[in-house]
Each structure stands twice: as structure tokens, then as C-alpha cells.
Design a protein around this motif. Structure first.
Motif, short mmCIF file in Angstrom:
data_model
loop_
_atom_site.label_atom_id
_atom_site.label_comp_id
_atom_site.label_asym_id
_atom_site.label_seq_id
_atom_site.Cartn_x
_atom_site.Cartn_y
_atom_site.Cartn_z
N ARG A 1 1.90 6.70 -6.79
CA ARG A 1 0.80 7.57 -7.22
C ARG A 1 1.17 9.04 -7.00
O ARG A 1 0.93 9.88 -7.85
N GLN A 2 1.77 9.36 -5.86
CA GLN A 2 2.17 10.74 -5.59
C GLN A 2 3.23 11.20 -6.60
O GLN A 2 3.17 12.34 -7.10
N THR B 1 0.83 -1.20 0.00
CA THR B 1 0.00 0.00 0.00
C THR B 1 0.86 1.25 0.00
O THR B 1 0.58 2.21 -0.73
N ALA C 1 4.95 2.82 -16.08
CA ALA C 1 3.78 2.07 -15.59
C ALA C 1 3.97 0.57 -15.75
O ALA C 1 3.33 -0.23 -15.06
N ARG D 1 3.69 10.06 -9.66
CA ARG D 1 3.02 10.23 -10.96
C ARG D 1 2.25 11.54 -11.00
O ARG D 1 2.33 12.30 -11.97
N ASP D 2 1.49 11.83 -9.93
CA ASP D 2 0.70 13.07 -9.89
C ASP D 2 1.60 14.30 -9.96
O ASP D 2 1.26 15.29 -10.62
N PHE E 1 2.49 1.71 -3.42
CA PHE E 1 1.47 2.19 -4.38
C PHE E 1 1.20 3.68 -4.16
O PHE E 1 1.14 4.46 -5.11
N ARG E 2 1.04 4.08 -2.90
CA ARG E 2 0.75 5.48 -2.59
C ARG E 2 1.90 6.40 -3.03
O ARG E 2 1.68 7.46 -3.60
#
Length: 178
Positions: free
Chosen positions: A115-116, A108, A171, A118-119, A111-112
Motif C-alpha cells: 500500500r505504501q 499484514t 495489482a 502504491r501510494d 499488505f502495508r
């Protein structure tokens, strides 16, 4: 005295005196009226009434394992249990020390973080396009001596295209924790 005393029968049978006393109380011995033990009859009765595994254990003839399976399967199972318990204790110690993390929690977190990241990259072109356009225009103007105008919106679209291509390539990466 017609038969043997408890001590004599103990020596005869190879059992302890306490075992002889227990056998007498349980009725596994044949006793004469005078209280002495009929050895031959008692041996037969004891053989019929006593569990064979218990007999071997009391005479020291067996290592204490009973049942149809051989003792090696019991020893293997006992060893496996001991190894498992030791590993379980080691894992508990590692958890307390903080050197062992929960796999689901780690996945988790990874993944978080991804994601951060990527954003952050997705929004980067809109934040820097105008600055890059101004810097490039100033550099070209300084070298050529003629004023140049670079459209920030066009530069932003170009940067977004390249950033998205790079993120698409990233990705495909997979994190394996096991």
C-alpha cells in the motif's frame, strides 16, 4: 504342610513373590488352615479374578498394552504424539530465535508495504511533472536552438495514466505465504 509355600507357588505360577503376597491379601489365592497355598484352586481363582492383561504383564508375556486394539495402533499413536511434541518444541525454539514469524503478521506487513509503495507511485507524477517538463524543454532547446514550452499539467496527466496502468498490472500479483 498341605500346600505350597509362597516361594514354591511363585516358582509354580511364574509370578514374583511380591505378586503372590498381593494376591493373598486381595483374596485371589486359596489358602489352607496352616497358611500354605492350594495351587490348583488358587490357579483357578486367580484366573477368574485377575485381569488377563495384568496377568500377561506380570509374567512378562505382554508389552503392557491393553484393550481390544492391537499394540501397533497404540505405538503409532504414541509415535505421532512424540513427533508432534518434538515439532511443537522446535517451532517454539524458532519463535524465540526470531527465525519464525506469525503468518497473519507477515501478511499484514506485506499488505502495508504494498500500500505504501502504491501510494508513493500514485503521488509521483504530481511531484516530478514540472521538473521533467523543465528538463525536456531545456534539452530540446539546447539541441534545436529554439525555445520550447512543455505544459507541466499535460505531462502530469500523461505520467499519471502510465503509472496507473502499471499499478493495475501489479495489482494482479498475489503474495502466497503458504
Amino acid at each position: 504342610m498341605e500346600g505350597m509355600s509362597e516361594r514354591e507357588y511363585s516358582a509354580h505360577s511364574g509370578l514374583s513373590r511380591g505378586a503372590i503376597q498381593k494376591a493373598r491379601k486381595a483374596g485371589r489365592l486359596v489358602v489352607y488352615k496352616d497358611g500354605s497355598i492350594n495351587a490348583a484352586a488358587s490357579d483357578v481363582r486367580r484366573a477368574d479374578m485377575t485381569d488377563p492383561d495384568q496377568q500377561r504383564r506380570s509374567t512378562g508375556g505382554d508389552s503392557g498394552f491393553s484393550g481390544p486394539a492391537d499394540s501397533s495402533s497404540y505405538l503409532k499413536a504414541r509415535t505421532a504424539l512424540t513427533v508432534y511434541q518434538a515439532q511443537d518444541k522446535q517451532l517454539a525454539i524458532q519463535k524465540r530465535k526470531g527465525t519464525l514469524v506469525d503468518r497473519a503478521r507477515a501478511e499484514t506487513l506485506v499488505f502495508r508495504l504494498a500500500r505504501q509503495e502504491r501510494d508513493t507511485w500514485v503521488t509521483w507524477p504530481s511531484r516530478v511533472a514540472a521538473l521533467i517538463a523543465a528538463e525536456v524543454a531545456a534539452e530540446v532547446e539546447q539541441q534545436s536552438g529554439t525555445p520550447v514550452m512543455i505544459e507541466a499539467a499535460i505531462l502530469q496527466r500523461v505520467l499519471e495514466t502510465h503509472v496507473r496502468q502499471h499499478l493495475d498490472a501489479l495489482a494482479d500479483l498475489r503474495v502466497s505465504l503458504g
